[in-house]
Motif scaffolding. Structure first.
Motif, short mmCIF file in Angstrom:
data_model
loop_
_atom_site.label_atom_id
_atom_site.label_comp_id
_atom_site.label_asym_id
_atom_site.label_seq_id
_atom_site.Cartn_x
_atom_site.Cartn_y
_atom_site.Cartn_z
N GLY A 18 0.81 -1.21 0.00
CA GLY A 18 0.00 0.00 0.00
C GLY A 18 0.84 1.25 0.00
O GLY A 18 1.97 1.26 0.47
N GLU A 19 0.28 2.29 -0.56
CA GLU A 19 0.92 3.59 -0.61
C GLU A 19 -0.06 4.63 -0.07
O GLU A 19 -1.24 4.57 -0.34
CB GLU A 19 1.30 3.95 -2.05
N GLU A 20 0.48 5.59 0.66
CA GLU A 20 -0.34 6.66 1.22
C GLU A 20 0.02 7.96 0.52
O GLU A 20 1.19 8.31 0.39
CB GLU A 20 -0.08 6.77 2.72
N THR A 21 -1.02 8.67 0.02
CA THR A 21 -0.80 9.97 -0.61
C THR A 21 -1.73 10.99 0.01
O THR A 21 -2.81 10.67 0.49
CB THR A 21 -1.06 9.91 -2.14
N ASP A 22 -1.31 12.24 0.01
CA ASP A 22 -2.08 13.35 0.58
C ASP A 22 -2.68 14.15 -0.56
O ASP A 22 -1.97 14.66 -1.42
CB ASP A 22 -1.16 14.23 1.42
N THR A 46 -3.75 0.05 -2.48
CA THR A 46 -3.00 -1.16 -2.81
C THR A 46 -3.43 -1.59 -4.20
O THR A 46 -4.22 -0.91 -4.85
CB THR A 46 -3.30 -2.31 -1.81
N GLU A 47 -2.96 -2.73 -4.65
CA GLU A 47 -3.37 -3.21 -5.96
C GLU A 47 -4.81 -3.70 -5.96
O GLU A 47 -5.40 -3.86 -7.02
CB GLU A 47 -2.44 -4.31 -6.45
N ASN A 48 -5.42 -3.91 -4.80
CA ASN A 48 -6.78 -4.44 -4.70
C ASN A 48 -7.84 -3.42 -4.28
O ASN A 48 -9.02 -3.64 -4.52
CB ASN A 48 -6.83 -5.61 -3.73
N TYR A 49 -7.45 -2.36 -3.63
CA TYR A 49 -8.44 -1.39 -3.14
C TYR A 49 -7.77 -0.06 -2.86
O TYR A 49 -6.55 0.05 -2.81
CB TYR A 49 -9.12 -1.90 -1.86
N ALA A 50 -8.63 0.94 -2.65
CA ALA A 50 -8.17 2.26 -2.21
C ALA A 50 -9.22 2.82 -1.26
O ALA A 50 -10.41 2.56 -1.41
CB ALA A 50 -7.98 3.19 -3.39
N VAL A 51 -8.76 3.58 -0.28
CA VAL A 51 -9.67 4.24 0.64
C VAL A 51 -9.18 5.67 0.84
O VAL A 51 -7.99 5.91 1.00
CB VAL A 51 -9.80 3.47 1.99
N GLN A 52 -10.11 6.62 0.77
CA GLN A 52 -9.80 8.02 1.06
C GLN A 52 -10.38 8.35 2.43
O GLN A 52 -11.50 7.93 2.74
CB GLN A 52 -10.40 8.94 0.01
N TYR A 53 -9.62 9.11 3.22
CA TYR A 53 -10.07 9.43 4.57
C TYR A 53 -9.61 10.83 4.94
O TYR A 53 -8.66 11.35 4.35
CB TYR A 53 -9.54 8.39 5.57
N PRO A 54 -10.28 11.48 5.91
CA PRO A 54 -9.91 12.85 6.30
C PRO A 54 -8.45 12.93 6.75
O PRO A 54 -7.93 12.00 7.39
CB PRO A 54 -10.85 13.16 7.47
N ASP A 78 -7.54 17.88 1.47
CA ASP A 78 -8.41 17.62 2.61
C ASP A 78 -8.44 16.14 2.99
O ASP A 78 -8.86 15.79 4.08
CB ASP A 78 -9.83 18.08 2.31
N TYR A 79 -8.07 15.29 2.05
CA TYR A 79 -8.12 13.85 2.27
C TYR A 79 -6.78 13.21 1.97
O TYR A 79 -6.01 13.71 1.17
CB TYR A 79 -9.19 13.19 1.38
N LYS A 80 -6.54 12.08 2.62
CA LYS A 80 -5.42 11.23 2.29
C LYS A 80 -5.98 9.98 1.62
O LYS A 80 -7.16 9.65 1.80
CB LYS A 80 -4.64 10.83 3.54
N GLU A 81 -5.15 9.31 0.85
CA GLU A 81 -5.58 8.08 0.20
C GLU A 81 -4.58 6.99 0.49
O GLU A 81 -3.37 7.20 0.42
CB GLU A 81 -5.69 8.28 -1.31
N TYR A 82 -5.09 5.82 0.84
CA TYR A 82 -4.27 4.64 1.02
C TYR A 82 -4.69 3.66 -0.06
O TYR A 82 -5.87 3.32 -0.17
CB TYR A 82 -4.48 4.04 2.41
N LEU A 140 -3.52 6.63 9.91
CA LEU A 140 -3.53 5.29 9.34
C LEU A 140 -2.45 4.46 10.00
O LEU A 140 -1.30 4.90 10.13
CB LEU A 140 -3.25 5.34 7.84
N SER A 141 -2.83 3.27 10.43
CA SER A 141 -1.87 2.31 10.96
C SER A 141 -1.99 1.06 10.10
O SER A 141 -2.99 0.35 10.20
CB SER A 141 -2.18 2.01 12.42
N SER A 142 -1.00 0.83 9.24
CA SER A 142 -1.06 -0.37 8.42
C SER A 142 -0.62 -1.57 9.25
O SER A 142 0.15 -1.43 10.20
CB SER A 142 -0.20 -0.23 7.16
#
Length: 87
Positions: A19-23, A32-40, A26-30, A45-47
């Motif tokens: 997984g990779e985390e990008t800013d 992976t090759e299977n999914y992505a989640v955006q969060y405030p 207003d949101y960050k995105e985490y 995030l604790s992987s």
């Protein structure tokens, strides 16, 4: 509290298994090759190392000094391929 976007059909230009985390402001995105989640961006995030199927935990900031609980979101993945007779 904020909103979340979860996309299981996400295709990254550089997919990774960890997984990779990008800013994104207003949101960050985490992702992976299977999914992505955006969060405030004020959430943490604790992987995980994959124990018990845990992918990550998102922790909300505490609302004050007397707040003793962090709201959280956890993603766990479980292989159900052995349960095909029930699907």
């Amino acid at each position: 509290m904020g909103s979340f976007k979860f996309n299981t059909s996400y295709t990254s230009t550089k997919p990774t298994s960890k997984g990779e985390e990008t800013d994104n402001g207003d949101y960050k995105e985490y992702a992976t090759e299977n999914y992505a989640v955006q969060y405030p961006n004020d959430w943490t995030l604790s992987s995980s190392d994959g124990k018990m199927g845990m992918e990550f935990i998102l922790l909300a900031p505490r609302s004050g000094d007397d707040d003793q609980f962090n709201e959280n979101i956890t993603l766990a993945v479980e292989d159900l391929s052995g349960y095909r007779k029930f699907v």
